[in-house]
Design an enzyme around this catalytic site. Sequence first.
Site, PDB file in Angstrom:
ATOM      1  N   ASP A 127      -8.209  -4.496  -3.471  1.00  0.00           N
ATOM      2  CA  ASP A 127      -7.053  -4.551  -2.634  1.00  0.00           C
ATOM      3  C   ASP A 127      -7.244  -4.037  -1.364  1.00  0.00           C
ATOM      4  O   ASP A 127      -8.366  -3.259  -1.211  1.00  0.00           O
ATOM      5  CB  ASP A 127      -6.086  -3.440  -3.573  1.00  0.00           C
ATOM      6  CG  ASP A 127      -5.643  -3.963  -4.746  1.00  0.00           C
ATOM      7  OD1 ASP A 127      -5.313  -5.199  -4.862  1.00  0.00           O
ATOM      8  OD2 ASP A 127      -5.184  -3.295  -5.682  1.00  0.00           O
ATOM      9  N   ASP A 143      -0.976 -10.019  -5.062  1.00  0.00           N
ATOM     10  CA  ASP A 143      -0.033  -9.138  -5.385  1.00  0.00           C
ATOM     11  C   ASP A 143       1.222  -9.793  -4.929  1.00  0.00           C
ATOM     12  O   ASP A 143       2.235  -9.506  -5.652  1.00  0.00           O
ATOM     13  CB  ASP A 143      -0.234  -7.814  -5.148  1.00  0.00           C
ATOM     14  CG  ASP A 143      -1.437  -7.136  -6.061  1.00  0.00           C
ATOM     15  OD1 ASP A 143      -1.884  -8.087  -7.028  1.00  0.00           O
ATOM     16  OD2 ASP A 143      -2.168  -6.620  -5.625  1.00  0.00           O
TER      17      ASP A 143
END
Length: 205
Positions: A127, A143
């Site tokens: 991330d 995401d």
Amino acid sequence: MSSKTNRNVLNSYIIPVIFIILLVVIDQLTKFIVISRMTLQKDEIPVIGNAIVLHYIRNSGAAWGSFSNKTIFLIIISIILIIFLGIIYKNIANLNKFTPIKICIIFIIGGAIGNLIDRIRLGYVIDFIYAKFIDFPVFNFADICVTVCMFVILFLCIFKYDSDDLDTILGSDKKKKLNADESEEVSEKISEEESKQVEQEEDER
């Protein structure tokens, strides 16, 4: 195969698969750039001032840190989700009415595969997008694809499509039609048997 059939296969299946591959490539490429140029949990590169920054972390769970270190479980859930969405897409592949749903499914599958590759290959998800101004959990391109499109599908199912449309999406209309056909066949057989019985009674008289 006719040219019309070829065109349907191209538009309904081949192009979507190509687009899914493109989404996965974008996801993996952005992650590769991040891990090759940023220091884990240290660097912050401004994107929109200090409101949104790039900040590299490793997420061993799902959204908002849930199911931390449950990699196998998350892999299984991801595979089930991809298969389920593939079945739904097949139900509506040739129906233009459901184009918004089809586009969303393509994005969700692409995002799910992107994060699935991370979990299988690394044991965690990379991330790097941090909405610092609201202290939102760090996320990635995959995401965005999954989350945004899930909300869009939910909105469409509530405000755009009716119950019959939802039956079509889930494939329930085919089951209903099959049950209706079976019921009709049973009714016809009963009618035939009753007719035969009446004829036999008349003959006996």
